[in-house]
Write a protein that holds these residues in place. Sequence first.
Motif, PDB file in Angstrom:
ATOM      1  N   TYR A 251     -24.310  -7.968 -14.040  1.00  0.00           N
ATOM      2  CA  TYR A 251     -22.889  -7.658 -13.934  1.00  0.00           C
ATOM      3  C   TYR A 251     -22.396  -7.863 -12.505  1.00  0.00           C
ATOM      4  N   GLU A 252     -23.175  -7.410 -11.528  1.00  0.00           N
ATOM      5  CA  GLU A 252     -22.720  -7.525 -10.144  1.00  0.00           C
ATOM      6  C   GLU A 252     -22.510  -8.989  -9.758  1.00  0.00           C
TER       7      GLU A 252
ATOM      8  N   TYR B 264     -19.367  -0.274 -15.214  1.00  0.00           N
ATOM      9  CA  TYR B 264     -20.224   0.115 -14.086  1.00  0.00           C
ATOM     10  C   TYR B 264     -21.609   0.436 -14.608  1.00  0.00           C
ATOM     11  N   ASN B 265     -22.597  -0.322 -14.139  1.00  0.00           N
ATOM     12  CA  ASN B 265     -23.985  -0.053 -14.490  1.00  0.00           C
ATOM     13  C   ASN B 265     -24.847  -0.558 -13.343  1.00  0.00           C
ATOM     14  N   PRO B 266     -25.252   0.342 -12.429  1.00  0.00           N
ATOM     15  CA  PRO B 266     -25.988  -0.106 -11.234  1.00  0.00           C
ATOM     16  C   PRO B 266     -27.320  -0.770 -11.541  1.00  0.00           C
TER      17      PRO B 266
ATOM     18  N   GLU C 213     -13.429   0.638 -16.582  1.00  0.00           N
ATOM     19  CA  GLU C 213     -14.373   0.181 -15.546  1.00  0.00           C
ATOM     20  C   GLU C 213     -15.733  -0.076 -16.169  1.00  0.00           C
TER      21      GLU C 213
ATOM     22  N   LEU D 124     -17.731   8.307 -17.010  1.00  0.00           N
ATOM     23  CA  LEU D 124     -18.719   7.482 -16.326  1.00  0.00           C
ATOM     24  C   LEU D 124     -19.913   8.333 -15.892  1.00  0.00           C
TER      25      LEU D 124
ATOM     26  N   ARG E 226     -22.663   7.753  -8.819  1.00  0.00           N
ATOM     27  CA  ARG E 226     -21.497   7.973  -9.689  1.00  0.00           C
ATOM     28  C   ARG E 226     -21.845   8.421 -11.097  1.00  0.00           C
TER      29      ARG E 226
ATOM     30  N   ALA F  34     -19.238 -10.132 -11.724  1.00  0.00           N
ATOM     31  CA  ALA F  34     -18.276  -9.042 -11.893  1.00  0.00           C
ATOM     32  C   ALA F  34     -16.860  -9.538 -12.124  1.00  0.00           C
TER      33      ALA F  34
ATOM     34  N   GLY G 129     -12.605  -2.996  -8.758  1.00  0.00           N
ATOM     35  CA  GLY G 129     -13.477  -3.132  -9.913  1.00  0.00           C
ATOM     36  C   GLY G 129     -12.963  -2.478 -11.175  1.00  0.00           C
ATOM     37  N   LYS G 130     -11.826  -1.818 -11.088  1.00  0.00           N
ATOM     38  CA  LYS G 130     -11.235  -1.150 -12.258  1.00  0.00           C
ATOM     39  C   LYS G 130     -10.052  -1.968 -12.774  1.00  0.00           C
TER      40      LYS G 130
END
Length: 534
Positions: free
Chosen positions: A193-194, A186-188, A184, A295, A391, A197, A226-227
Amino acid sequence: MYKIVIVDDEDIVSRGLSEKVDWSKLNCTVCGTAANGLEGMEVIERFKPDIVITDIKMPGMNGLELAEHIKRHYPGMITILLSGYSEFDYARTAVRHQVFDYLLKPIKIPDLNACILKAVDRINGKRASLLQAANDSKRENADIVEAGILMNVIVNGNKDIAAMRTKLKDYGIQLGCGVVVVFEMYNPSDLSYEEYASLYQYAVNNIVNETYRRFQMATSIVDMEGKSVVVVKSDPALQQVIIRKRVVEATTECLENIEMYLKKQISVGIGTNYREISELYSSFQHALKLLETQLFWGSLMPELQDALQCSSGKPPLGRMDAEWFEAICDGDEPKAKRYLDEFTAGIRAGRNKSIALNSCIDFLLGLSKHVPEWKIKDRITEAIAGITGLRTFEEYTDLLSRITALACEEALWRKEEAMGRSLAERIARYVDDHYAEAELNLQLVADLFHVSASHLSRIFKKELGTNFNEYLSLKRVEKAKQLLTGSRRLTVLEVAHRVGFADGKYFGQVYKKYYGMTPSEYKETLFGPRCNAL
């Protein structure tokens, strides 16, 4: 023979290509010509050629428009552009998007021959691929069935496992043995990325698939929230410890490749070995747990994940010292930040997610008790409600850092208010400290001090004898005059930007209003007429 149509508004070009090229040696024949794109459409419709050679510049419909028409209506047809040097970059861009190749005028016969042979190879390749596609159809159907079965087991566990076994057998699918690995990205804080994605996940899946293949392991990849859930399949004849070692090595290389090609960090969890379909769900759950652990805490190498004891109960080393709350309530942000760093470092050392969550909530609750009537109280309540949805531990620390900074800021504000400083004086001091910020204005300051712009303007005029904008402008030009006096090397525009004016012309007008001359004229009185050339 491969059929060719030539479209060019210069008759000498069309005739030259038709007559001077030995098309028979290329296994081709020119079946028609046209003088522009509109005629070309009719000729193409009549002869259905394999290859179209068209000029880029023509009246009526140009070559790019014709190429777009061909792409839309005859996707298997190959288009070759002819262009002069002036359209070279344009043609090259077109090649990337919609045409097969381009040739520069004047056309050299060897270049044309090479281009035609390459186009013929492409046509032959497409025909071969169609045949291969028919042969692969059954395998593709089996892949779809396999992906559906894997998704069913991963989502629903071992419900209807007997039916799943029967379906695998009916389609001749050998699941074999292996390991489930979950990736995954994931980096808010990474907004890029969003936005992209799905593209990133597609790229990750390709990299993962190719990397495991190099280690002689097949994969089935299922996208889930998302994974990338990767079922890694290995040779059942190998020992389980060997399979495990290869999966760890391949997964480590996957991480390196993703970082190298996508410039992104990705988290991963490696599940337990499975030997048949009923053990698949357990492997997935184990991988998911380790993924969330990695994560949350940050980068952990795959080979260290199995050794990580997430439920060890080890307490954090940091403590919520009473002096920490005192520092916050005194508005001493540097001291409060040092306590926060010690606190979070202690939690990180404990490597226990549940203790990390509880410790952070305890801090927020404790701070809330120390500021019962403060404005920050509502933000603390929101933070307590929202922290459970975060997360990563980095998100935890960012949240606590923001709350601490806001609480310190309000503490200072309250101290100043308690000392009897008027609102106008506090605003004036804020302007004195922030005049160089170009975005500073009445509304922004009003919002910052939680009053309406009209109220701020009224009390500012009443208590300080001038309105807000006059005070800000005077402060800026005073600072500008100091800079102009102190350095002949600074340009007028540089001085304007340093004191908060985004526009040099407006700066000059305001400066002249207060000092009777422009900044440039003032520099000349100090350093002479050549100073403005610096």
